[in-house]
Design a protein around this motif. Structure first.
Motif, mmCIF file in Angstrom:
data_model
loop_
_atom_site.group_PDB
_atom_site.id
_atom_site.type_symbol
_atom_site.label_atom_id
_atom_site.label_comp_id
_atom_site.label_asym_id
_atom_site.label_seq_id
_atom_site.Cartn_x
_atom_site.Cartn_y
_atom_site.Cartn_z
ATOM 1 N N ARG A 121 -9.534 -9.448 8.735
ATOM 2 C CA ARG A 121 -8.934 -10.714 9.162
ATOM 3 C C ARG A 121 -7.775 -10.435 10.132
ATOM 4 N N THR A 122 -8.111 -9.754 11.217
ATOM 5 C CA THR A 122 -7.119 -9.295 12.180
ATOM 6 C C THR A 122 -6.313 -10.437 12.810
ATOM 7 N N PRO A 123 -6.940 -11.552 13.208
ATOM 8 C CA PRO A 123 -6.114 -12.630 13.787
ATOM 9 C C PRO A 123 -5.055 -13.147 12.805
ATOM 10 N N GLU A 124 -5.388 -13.245 11.536
ATOM 11 C CA GLU A 124 -4.416 -13.684 10.534
ATOM 12 C C GLU A 124 -3.325 -12.630 10.328
ATOM 13 N N ALA A 125 -3.711 -11.362 10.398
ATOM 14 C CA ALA A 125 -2.722 -10.286 10.280
ATOM 15 C C ALA A 125 -1.733 -10.375 11.438
ATOM 16 N N ARG A 126 -2.259 -10.597 12.634
ATOM 17 C CA ARG A 126 -1.404 -10.717 13.821
ATOM 18 C C ARG A 126 -0.457 -11.910 13.670
ATOM 19 N N GLU A 127 -0.965 -13.046 13.214
ATOM 20 C CA GLU A 127 -0.132 -14.242 13.031
ATOM 21 C C GLU A 127 0.959 -13.994 11.982
ATOM 22 N N THR A 128 0.623 -13.298 10.911
ATOM 23 C CA THR A 128 1.608 -12.965 9.875
ATOM 24 C C THR A 128 2.740 -12.141 10.465
ATOM 25 N N LEU A 129 2.399 -11.163 11.290
ATOM 26 C CA LEU A 129 3.418 -10.323 11.910
ATOM 27 C C LEU A 129 4.245 -11.090 12.932
ATOM 28 N N GLU A 130 3.579 -11.974 13.690
ATOM 29 C CA GLU A 130 4.310 -12.788 14.669
ATOM 30 C C GLU A 130 5.336 -13.671 13.966
ATOM 31 N N GLN A 131 4.950 -14.263 12.847
ATOM 32 C CA GLN A 131 5.879 -15.100 12.086
ATOM 33 C C GLN A 131 7.037 -14.251 11.534
ATOM 34 N N ALA A 132 6.716 -13.064 11.052
ATOM 35 C CA ALA A 132 7.740 -12.192 10.469
ATOM 36 C C ALA A 132 8.746 -11.745 11.513
ATOM 37 N N ARG A 133 8.300 -11.582 12.723
ATOM 38 C CA ARG A 133 9.195 -11.119 13.787
ATOM 39 C C ARG A 133 10.319 -12.114 14.039
ATOM 40 N N LYS A 134 10.084 -13.375 13.686
ATOM 41 C CA LYS A 134 11.097 -14.416 13.916
ATOM 42 C C LYS A 134 12.288 -14.290 12.978
ATOM 43 N N PHE A 135 12.067 -13.769 11.761
ATOM 44 C CA PHE A 135 13.158 -13.710 10.792
ATOM 45 C C PHE A 135 13.527 -12.307 10.352
ATOM 46 N N GLU A 136 12.808 -11.328 10.784
ATOM 47 C CA GLU A 136 13.054 -9.944 10.365
ATOM 48 C C GLU A 136 14.345 -9.428 10.965
ATOM 49 N N THR A 137 15.150 -8.777 10.138
ATOM 50 C CA THR A 137 16.416 -8.214 10.616
ATOM 51 C C THR A 137 16.217 -6.915 11.396
ATOM 52 N N ALA A 138 15.085 -6.265 11.200
ATOM 53 C CA ALA A 138 14.760 -5.055 11.960
ATOM 54 C C ALA A 138 13.409 -5.272 12.639
ATOM 55 N N PRO A 139 13.378 -6.140 13.680
ATOM 56 C CA PRO A 139 12.098 -6.528 14.267
ATOM 57 C C PRO A 139 11.339 -5.410 14.973
ATOM 58 N N ALA A 140 11.986 -4.287 15.224
ATOM 59 C CA ALA A 140 11.285 -3.191 15.899
ATOM 60 C C ALA A 140 10.088 -2.720 15.082
ATOM 61 N N ARG A 141 10.219 -2.662 13.756
ATOM 62 C CA ARG A 141 9.094 -2.193 12.944
ATOM 63 C C ARG A 141 7.961 -3.220 12.911
ATOM 64 N N ILE A 142 8.291 -4.504 13.009
ATOM 65 C CA ILE A 142 7.263 -5.537 13.084
ATOM 66 C C ILE A 142 6.547 -5.432 14.427
ATOM 67 N N SER A 143 7.328 -5.242 15.492
ATOM 68 C CA SER A 143 6.729 -5.075 16.818
ATOM 69 C C SER A 143 5.850 -3.836 16.869
ATOM 70 N N ALA A 144 6.289 -2.760 16.232
ATOM 71 C CA ALA A 144 5.475 -1.541 16.191
ATOM 72 C C ALA A 144 4.164 -1.801 15.455
ATOM 73 N N ALA A 145 4.225 -2.566 14.365
ATOM 74 C CA ALA A 145 3.003 -2.900 13.622
ATOM 75 C C ALA A 145 2.080 -3.776 14.469
ATOM 76 N N LEU A 146 2.657 -4.724 15.205
ATOM 77 C CA LEU A 146 1.848 -5.559 16.104
ATOM 78 C C LEU A 146 1.181 -4.718 17.183
ATOM 79 N N ALA A 147 1.917 -3.774 17.732
ATOM 80 C CA ALA A 147 1.353 -2.904 18.766
ATOM 81 C C ALA A 147 0.232 -2.039 18.192
ATOM 82 N N ARG A 148 0.445 -1.497 16.982
ATOM 83 C CA ARG A 148 -0.609 -0.707 16.327
ATOM 84 C C ARG A 148 -1.857 -1.548 16.082
ATOM 85 N N LEU A 149 -1.649 -2.778 15.631
ATOM 86 C CA LEU A 149 -2.762 -3.678 15.364
ATOM 87 C C LEU A 149 -3.555 -3.946 16.640
#
Length: 190
Positions: A121-149
């Motif tokens: 369910r890759t599109p849902e995984a991507r959406e979950t990470l996009e939402q998390a990037r909005k509130f994450e205090t260390a967004p670099a790791r979310i961005s890295a996960a999005l890039a890996r995905l």
């Protein structure tokens, strides 16, 4: 105490059966020894005995990081099974409890995205990470996960775009203005 240290030494040497035995000795002396039970679960996991490890972890989901370890093991266990035998509901129950306890946790978002990706369910995984990037205090790791995905989906341009966007945002990556002046690192005086 000696067997706890011995178990840790065996873990560092990759001798997981001996690690398990050392932790079991501690548990025999003190059945309430949480560190020993978790060490035993870790050794069982390293030995590939995932169901036994999960049975132990299931008793300690309220201990910090144990739920994360359990979810990761459940993902691995599910992927080892035939698709019709996979049980994603158990993973979802833990993730929902973690989300309820900390709705803006980047760690939980990463686990949820990993779970969704494992289910295809890759599109849902991507959406979950996009939402998390909005509130994450260390967004670099979310961005890295999005890039890996994106890269795992052979979307290398998308991966580059995510990294470029991350670099433009305030992610502790300070852009350096290009200069046309030569930079002197060492100067020699003559």
């Amino acid at each position: 105490m000696v067997n706890l240290q011995l178990g840790e030494a065996y873990r560092q040497m990759g001798r997981y059966e001996e690690q398990r035995e050392a932790f079991q000795k501690v548990v025999q002396l003190n059945p309430q020894a949480v560190d020993a039970r978790l060490g035993e679960a870790a050794s069982l996991s390293a030995l590939g005995r995932l169901d036994e490890a999960l049975a132990i972890y299931g008793n300690y989901l309220d201990v910090p990081n144990v739920a994360r370890q359990a979810v990761q093991l459940m993902i691995v266990r599910n992927l080892q099974r035939a698709p019709e035998q996979r049980d994603w509901q158990a993973v979802e129950r833990i993730l929902n409890a973690l989300t309820q306890a900390n709705p803006e946790s980047g760690d939980v978002a990463l686990l949820r995205a990993e779970t969704l990706q494992a289910q295809g369910r890759t599109p849902e995984a991507r959406e979950t990470l996009e939402q998390a990037r909005k509130f994450e205090t260390a967004p670099a790791r979310i961005s890295a996960a999005l890039a890996r995905l994106a890269a795992q989906s052979d979307d290398f341009a998308g991966a580059q775009e995510v990294l470029a966007t991350a670099e433009q945002q305030d992610l502790n990556l300070l852009p350096v203005a290009p200069t046309h002046e030569p930079v002197t690192i060492l100067s020699s005086t003559g």
